[in-house]
Design an enzyme around this catalytic site. Structure first.
Site, PDB file in Angstrom:
ATOM      1  CG  HIS A 131     -33.318  41.143 -21.935  1.00  0.00           C
ATOM      2  ND1 HIS A 131     -32.204  41.275 -22.661  1.00  0.00           N
ATOM      3  CD2 HIS A 131     -33.716  42.317 -21.634  1.00  0.00           C
ATOM      4  CE1 HIS A 131     -32.186  42.753 -22.855  1.00  0.00           C
ATOM      5  NE2 HIS A 131     -33.023  43.229 -22.379  1.00  0.00           N
ATOM      6  CD  GLU A 132     -37.270  43.210 -19.754  1.00  0.00           C
ATOM      7  OE1 GLU A 132     -37.341  44.209 -18.817  1.00  0.00           O
ATOM      8  OE2 GLU A 132     -37.059  43.466 -20.744  1.00  0.00           O
ATOM      9  CG  HIS A 171     -32.748  45.623 -17.999  1.00  0.00           C
ATOM     10  ND1 HIS A 171     -31.814  46.627 -18.339  1.00  0.00           N
ATOM     11  CD2 HIS A 171     -33.623  45.139 -18.873  1.00  0.00           C
ATOM     12  CE1 HIS A 171     -31.917  46.563 -19.792  1.00  0.00           C
ATOM     13  NE2 HIS A 171     -32.880  45.751 -20.230  1.00  0.00           N
ATOM     14  CD  GLU A 189     -30.743  46.810 -23.055  1.00  0.00           C
ATOM     15  OE1 GLU A 189     -30.836  45.976 -22.728  1.00  0.00           O
ATOM     16  OE2 GLU A 189     -31.818  47.941 -23.090  1.00  0.00           O
TER      17      GLU A 189
END
Length: 207
Positions: free
Chosen positions: A48-49, A52, A77
């Site tokens: 997830h990170e 980003h 997101e």
């Protein structure tokens, strides 16, 4: 993830490259095990990170305040949610997941059970995301709470009205909800980005 410096175009036409850091806080080795092993949940957070970070690294914008995760809130997101899908795909897990001692890939039965567990309590999770979005709207909205109502009372009222899990008296969960700062009234876009990520996965990657 932390964006140390956003990419942007300078007046001479050259492009400044972005600088991004992933700062991880994984659990330490347990028992006699010396190797730090990631749980699947930790792996999901890492992907997830990393989504980003990719968003920031691959952005090529004129202005730095529009680069990467500084862009439109309804898109911020999407890359991170999209990356989570790869963690739940057995085809992807088989490319790198292996027993740390034997090197054997995870059994098919284990992968099937893992994928099936993704939908456990999915409705409750969705419900709580709606509660968070409503809380964010209430705290940043134009309508002031009733006289004397603090942030905890406001959150408790929202949770009791919109969740099957009632608020626990004496707790102040909203105090640890860091997204209140960077979303500031737009947390509802978190769910919208989930929808966009789901559509992107189905159309571009699932098959």
């Amino acid at each position: 993830h932390f964006t140390i410096g956003c990419g942007h175009r300078q007046s001479d036409g050259s492009q400044v490259l972005p600088r991004v850091a992933l700062v991880c806080n994984f659990g330490p080795p347990s028992g006699r095990e010396r190797n730090p092993l990631l749980s699947h949940q930790e792996l999901e957070v890492l992907f997830h990170e990393f989504g980003h970070a990719l968003h920031s690294v691959l952005s090529k914008t004129v202005f730095q305040h529009l680069a990467g995760t500084r862009g439109g809130m309804d898109f911020v997101e999407l890359p991170s949610h999209l990356m989570e899908y790869f963690v739940w795909d057995p085809r992807v897990l088989k490319t790198f997941a292996a027993h740390h001692k034997t090197g054997e890939p995870p059994p098919e039965g284990l992968l099937t059970a893992l994928v099936d567990s993704k939908h456990d309590f999915a409705a409750m999770d969705m419900q709580m995301q709606v509660v968070y979005a409503l809380m964010d709207q209430a705290y940043h909205g134009e309508v002031l709470p009733e006289h004397g109502a603090g942030t905890t009372e406001v959150f408790a009222g929202i949770q009791n009205a919109h969740s099957v899990i009632p608020h626990e008296a004496g707790t102040h969960w909203q105090a640890r909800f860091g997204h209140l700062v960077n979303y500031a009234g737009t947390y509802y876009s978190y769910l919208f980005a989930k929808c966009l990520a789901s559509a992107t996965w189905r159309q571009q990657f699932e098959s």
